[in-house]
Design an enzyme around this catalytic site. Structure first.
Site, mmCIF file in Angstrom:
data_model
loop_
_atom_site.group_PDB
_atom_site.id
_atom_site.type_symbol
_atom_site.label_atom_id
_atom_site.label_comp_id
_atom_site.label_asym_id
_atom_site.label_seq_id
_atom_site.Cartn_x
_atom_site.Cartn_y
_atom_site.Cartn_z
ATOM 1 C CB SER A 81 -5.505 0.870 -0.972
ATOM 2 O OG SER A 81 -4.734 0.004 -1.840
ATOM 3 C CD GLU A 98 -12.259 -9.138 3.540
ATOM 4 O OE1 GLU A 98 -11.847 -9.537 4.458
ATOM 5 O OE2 GLU A 98 -10.937 -8.175 3.072
ATOM 6 C CB CYS A 144 -9.923 -3.925 13.787
ATOM 7 S SG CYS A 144 -9.545 -3.363 12.304
ATOM 8 C CD GLU A 198 -2.517 0.782 -4.089
ATOM 9 O OE1 GLU A 198 -3.383 0.584 -3.045
ATOM 10 O OE2 GLU A 198 -3.780 1.156 -5.027
ATOM 11 C CB CYS A 242 -7.535 -3.327 5.935
ATOM 12 S SG CYS A 242 -5.732 -1.448 5.889
ATOM 13 C CD GLU A 244 -3.343 0.521 2.125
ATOM 14 O OE1 GLU A 244 -3.962 -0.008 1.913
ATOM 15 O OE2 GLU A 244 -3.193 0.919 3.063
ATOM 16 C CD GLU A 246 -14.744 -10.034 -4.845
ATOM 17 O OE1 GLU A 246 -15.126 -11.180 -5.582
ATOM 18 O OE2 GLU A 246 -14.603 -8.729 -4.103
ATOM 19 C CE LYS A 289 -10.348 -8.668 8.073
ATOM 20 N NZ LYS A 289 -10.221 -7.993 6.962
#
Lengths: 164, 577
Positions: free
Chosen positions: B318, B360, B502, B281, B298, B278, B365, B357
């Site tokens: 990102s 996710e 988190c 990036e 994240c 990141e 993908e 999560k």
């Protein structure tokens, strides 16, 4: 046989989506105007379909969950298609004591539907309502905007005939 | 200051204080139910009612402000009677299936019934028999257990700005649902799980996936690998009876070994990797005129929220996968290769503070290894249940260390779990990569703490990099609206879905409130200071994986395994489907 009006409502499009947009134009960005906006739309659509609620949510910038919450809170709003004429039977105490339930039974018998339902021909929807403010002539019902008081079961067929 | 008398004791409190808070100050704990310290009081449950002299009606102490000379009685027969009545009425239409309820012993209604000594319910039981919503891999709604306190509604609208849940109908027919009774999977829900923290009962909970993990652990043909998220090491102790904010990294590792995991590795390793990818990036975007500001990726609740509410801004996010998914992709490629294990035999479990999560990991993908990269996600609460069922006692456990090769990590990775942590970790690396100089002071304190939105400017050898940090989606929304209007003057933005980051995730131990979020966050900064490496790019295991496997940051292999893309979902996803 369904009347054209009901047919339009069932599809939820009412044939004139632009009309909804033009109603909402004056309420754009006004979170405080949820009830008037819903009222105006229901006048045109007869009920509040999900597609209209989404448009209201977008225009007023409120979550659609709130639009639905308000639409289901007030008995004058409906999220289900309704008949051309809405019959509301007062269910508050004075009407109840003076025989509102007999009136309900007769209406159900005459119309062939239960409270909360709409006749197959799309002409009538039967609902209960809280106090109509006409306790002096209890038991009372309201058909669309007209109140009928001092009711007994035998008066019902004649009243309904005016709307058939 | 306002002086009043509560139960015969004088107390002086600032104007605007509620009776509830004034009573607390002198050691009187008035029972509550719909009250939540982090949410606006709605005063709908009538459990906290008290008598005020001169007033005929009982008043809700959670919402009633004190006034000069007021005389309050909290524990009169009339108040007690009213409380009991309120709770009995709620219980009369509640399933009362405490023994088989996921909230057994963490339920506020259960605790209240015990506290008020409810021994019989005078009213006829009338259950509503409403359908459960199990439409998502993250959250289960069981409206029969709902007591209509509306705390989830306040959380969903005011704190998380998703506005998914709302009370519909009225009176006895009231039910809290998404619009038009749609399933949660249909609507623009971030699956953040903060409604679970708001819910006093078992009406909203995480989907329990512990059985799948037990089965994998018992299967001799499976090589079961586990990753531990940064925020778990400062929260799982609470599930095991330790004080809030206890750092239990070593005990967590040994407990996982005792459960039977074949390899205990660390999401912190891929958090370091995230920083490398990141950070590069960001520098790439700055140097090459890419889309700025860049936003961190994240937090899967934030990602889903962004896909629903800001589909026009997805290019700002990102492309880096979250550390969980980087780990998943690497464990069935890099790790499998290194260990000589067939990836089809690897069962990859991740321990997360998060319900989003779970969603996710299920995204189509997220199969870049050729398999489902992360097989099962367990929240802190589910892991706590497994530890307790297995009879593991944290106080008696030794401190173990994570396994290599994906178990070595830095302090920069540890602070990923707190709001501002990803930003700080990135700045430590970006500064040194961009300037080639060593960073003197590692602590970027201006991005720490629980302010809703934090800003800072960092001098990268003459180039001023402006950054912002938001946690909680209502705060994120403020920055995203600015961005949409072209008025967000930043290069880099960190967004964490949950308040506090988190450490306050929707999968964390119950209760999770602002004070618990703060304590867990402080513990992560302590953990950071105690680690030998505090900058991601100094992690020797990271250097090794680039040397042996990935090549270079943003390279071909990274692109394939560590980066992802997003989907424009819109606010009303059902309209398009």
């Amino acid at each position: 046989m369904e009347t054209p009006e009901v047919e339009k409502c069932r599809t939820g499009s009412s044939g004139q989506p632009d009309e909804i947009d033009s109603i909402l134009e004056k309420y754009r960005g006004r979170k405080d105007a949820l009830i008037p906006a819903l009222y105006d739309i229901q006048k045109v659509m007869n009920y509040l379909p999900e597609s209209a609620a989404v448009k209201v949510a977008e225009a007023l910038e409120v979550p659609v969950s709130k639009v639905y919450g308000v639409a289901t809170f007030y008995t004058l709003f409906s999220v289900k298609p309704r008949g051309k004429h809405i019959i509301r039977v007062c269910e508050s105490a004075p009407c109840h004591v003076l025989g509102a339930m007999n009136v309900v039974k007769e209406l159900e018998r005459e119309l062939g539907i239960k409270v909360g339902e709409t006749t197959k021909d799309g002409r009538f929807t039967l609902e209960l309502t809280s106090c109509l403010g006409t306790c002096g002539v209890a038991p009372a019902i309201m058909i669309d905007d007209v109140v009928y008081g001092n009711l007994t079961a035998d008066k019902i067929p004649h009243i309904l005939s005016e709307y058939r | 200051m306002v002086s009043l008398t509560i139960d015969g004791q004088r107390v002086a409190v600032p104007e605007g204080t509620t009776i509830l808070d004034a009573a607390k100050k002198i050691g009187i704990d008035i029972p509550t139910l719909c009250y939540h310290p982090d949410l606006e009081a709605r005063a709908v449950c009538r459990v906290c009612v008290v008598e005020i002299e001169g007033q005929k009606l009982l008043q809700p102490s959670c919402a009633y402000p004190v006034s000069e000379g007021m005389v309050v009685h909290t524990n009169t027969p009339k108040a007690r009677q009213a409380r009991r009545m309120a709770v009995e009425l709620m219980l009369a239409r509640h399933p009362q299936g405490c023994l088989e309820c996921i909230r057994n012993q963490s339920c506020e209604l259960q605790a209240l019934a015990e506290r008020l000594q409810i021994r019989e319910i005078r009213f006829e039981r009338k259950l509503r028999d409403l359908p459960k919503d199990e439409s998502t891999p993250a959250i289960v709604r069981d409206p029969d257990k709902c007591i209509l306190c509306r705390r989830c509604v306040a959380m969903c609208h005011d704190v998380q700005a998703a506005g998914v849940l709302y009370p519909t109908n009225r009176g006895v027919d009231t039910v809290v649902t998404p619009a038009y009774q749609r399933a949660v999977s249909d609507v623009s829900c971030a699956l953040c799980g903060q409604c679970i923290h708001a819910c006093p009962t078992g009406a909203i909970s995480e989907r329990d996936d512990t059985e799948a993990v037990w089965q994998a652990l018992a299967d001799p043909n499976k090589h079961v690998v586990v990753q531990t998220a940064p925020a778990i090491r400062v929260s799982i102790g609470e599930e095991m009876g330790l004080p809030v904010g206890t750092i239990v990294t070593g005990k967590l590792v040994s407990a996982l070994r005792r459960l039977g995991f074949d390899r205990v590795m660390d999401t912190d390793f891929t958090a370091d990797l995230t920083i490398i990818e990141e950070g590069n990036e960001l520098l790439h975007r700055i140097k090459n005129g890419g889309v700025l500001p860049m936003i961190t990726s994240c937090s899967p609740g934030w990602i889903k929220f962004g896909e629903h509410f800001y589909p026009d801004l997805l290019e700002h996010i990102s492309t880096c996968k979250s550390p969980q998914q980087m780990f998943g992709a690497l464990v069935k490629t890099y790790y499998a290769q290194k260990m000589g294990i067939d990836p089809k035999d690897i069962f990859s479990v991740s321990l997360m503070p998060c319900t989003a999560k779970k969603y996710e990991a299920d995204r189509p993908e997220m199969r870049s290894s050729g398999y489902k990269d992360v097989d099962v996600v367990l929240t802190s609460r589910e892991l706590g249940r497994m530890f307790r069922e297995a009879g593991i006692r944290f106080e008696d456990l030794p401190e173990d260390e994570h396994d290599d090769p994906m178990g070595i990590s830095t302090g920069a990775a540890a602070i990923f779990g707190a709001t501002g942590g990803v930003m700080e970790a990135a700045l430590r690396t970006v500064y040194e990569v961009a300037t080639g100089k060593e960073l003197g002071a590692l602590d970027f304190v201006s991005v720490r703490g629980l302010d809703g939105i934090k800003e800072a400017t960092v001098d990268l050898d003459g180039m001023q990099v402006r950054v912002a940090v938001a946690h909680g989606l209502a705060n994120a929304k403020k920055i995203l609206e600015l961005l949409r209007e072209g008025k967000a003057p930043y290069h880099f933005i960190e967004i964490m879905c949950c308040p506090g980051g988190c450490v306050g995730g929707g999968g964390q131990p119950i209760p999770t409130r602002m004070d618990t979020r703060a304590k867990r966050g402080e513990a992560l900064y302590l953990a950071d200071r105690s680690l030998p490496y505090r900058k991601s790019h100094e992690n020797p295991a990271i250097k090794e994986i680039y040397r042996d496997f990935l090549g270079e940051p943003l390279g071909e292999r990274s692109h394939h395994l560590l980066h992802t893309h997003y989907t424009k979902r819109g606010k009303y996803p059902w309209l398009s489907s």
